[in-house]
Design a protein around this motif. Structure first.
Motif, PDB file in Angstrom:
ATOM      1  N   GLY A  47      19.371 -23.372 -23.368  1.00 21.22           N
ATOM      2  CA  GLY A  47      19.178 -22.307 -24.352  1.00 21.22           C
ATOM      3  C   GLY A  47      19.677 -22.704 -25.718  1.00 21.22           C
ATOM      4  N   PHE A  48      20.805 -23.392 -25.775  1.00 21.44           N
ATOM      5  CA  PHE A  48      21.342 -23.868 -27.048  1.00 21.44           C
ATOM      6  C   PHE A  48      20.393 -24.873 -27.696  1.00 21.44           C
ATOM      7  N   ALA A  49      19.819 -25.757 -26.888  1.00 21.12           N
ATOM      8  CA  ALA A  49      18.896 -26.764 -27.420  1.00 21.12           C
ATOM      9  C   ALA A  49      17.636 -26.106 -27.970  1.00 21.12           C
ATOM     10  N   VAL A  50      17.083 -25.139 -27.244  1.00 23.94           N
ATOM     11  CA  VAL A  50      15.873 -24.448 -27.709  1.00 23.94           C
ATOM     12  C   VAL A  50      16.161 -23.684 -28.988  1.00 23.94           C
ATOM     13  N   TYR A  51      17.284 -22.975 -29.035  1.00 29.63           N
ATOM     14  CA  TYR A  51      17.649 -22.199 -30.225  1.00 29.63           C
ATOM     15  C   TYR A  51      17.867 -23.122 -31.426  1.00 29.63           C
ATOM     16  N   SER A  52      18.532 -24.258 -31.201  1.00 32.28           N
ATOM     17  CA  SER A  52      18.779 -25.208 -32.289  1.00 32.28           C
ATOM     18  C   SER A  52      17.475 -25.789 -32.827  1.00 32.28           C
TER      19      SER A  52
ATOM     20  N   ALA B 117      15.937 -25.398 -36.558  1.00 33.02           N
ATOM     21  CA  ALA B 117      15.610 -26.582 -37.337  1.00 33.02           C
ATOM     22  C   ALA B 117      14.154 -26.543 -37.824  1.00 33.02           C
ATOM     23  N   ARG B 118      13.262 -26.000 -37.015  1.00 32.85           N
ATOM     24  CA  ARG B 118      11.848 -25.977 -37.400  1.00 32.85           C
ATOM     25  C   ARG B 118      11.518 -24.850 -38.367  1.00 32.85           C
TER      26      ARG B 118
END
Length: 52
Positions: A25-30, A34-35
């Motif tokens: 979840g942290f990776a998807v949110y980050s 970023a995008r």
């Protein structure tokens, strides 16, 4: 170390699923921040909450 039975393996899989899902979840949110940028991400979250 002792031998793990089926119940032990299931418990281990459940215990390991929690940190993996938090990291995912942290990776998807980050990546989303970023995008799109923080303002767009927060605006879409507000819109989603209003629809719910």
């Amino acid at each position: 170390m002792g031998e793990l039975g089926i119940a032990g393996l299931v418990a281990l899989a459940l215990i390991m699923a929690v940190p993996v899902s938090i990291f995912g979840g942290f990776a998807v949110y980050s990546l989303r921040i970023a995008r799109k940028g923080p303002e767009a991400v927060l605006a879409s979250a507000r819109k989603r909450r209003e629809l719910a």
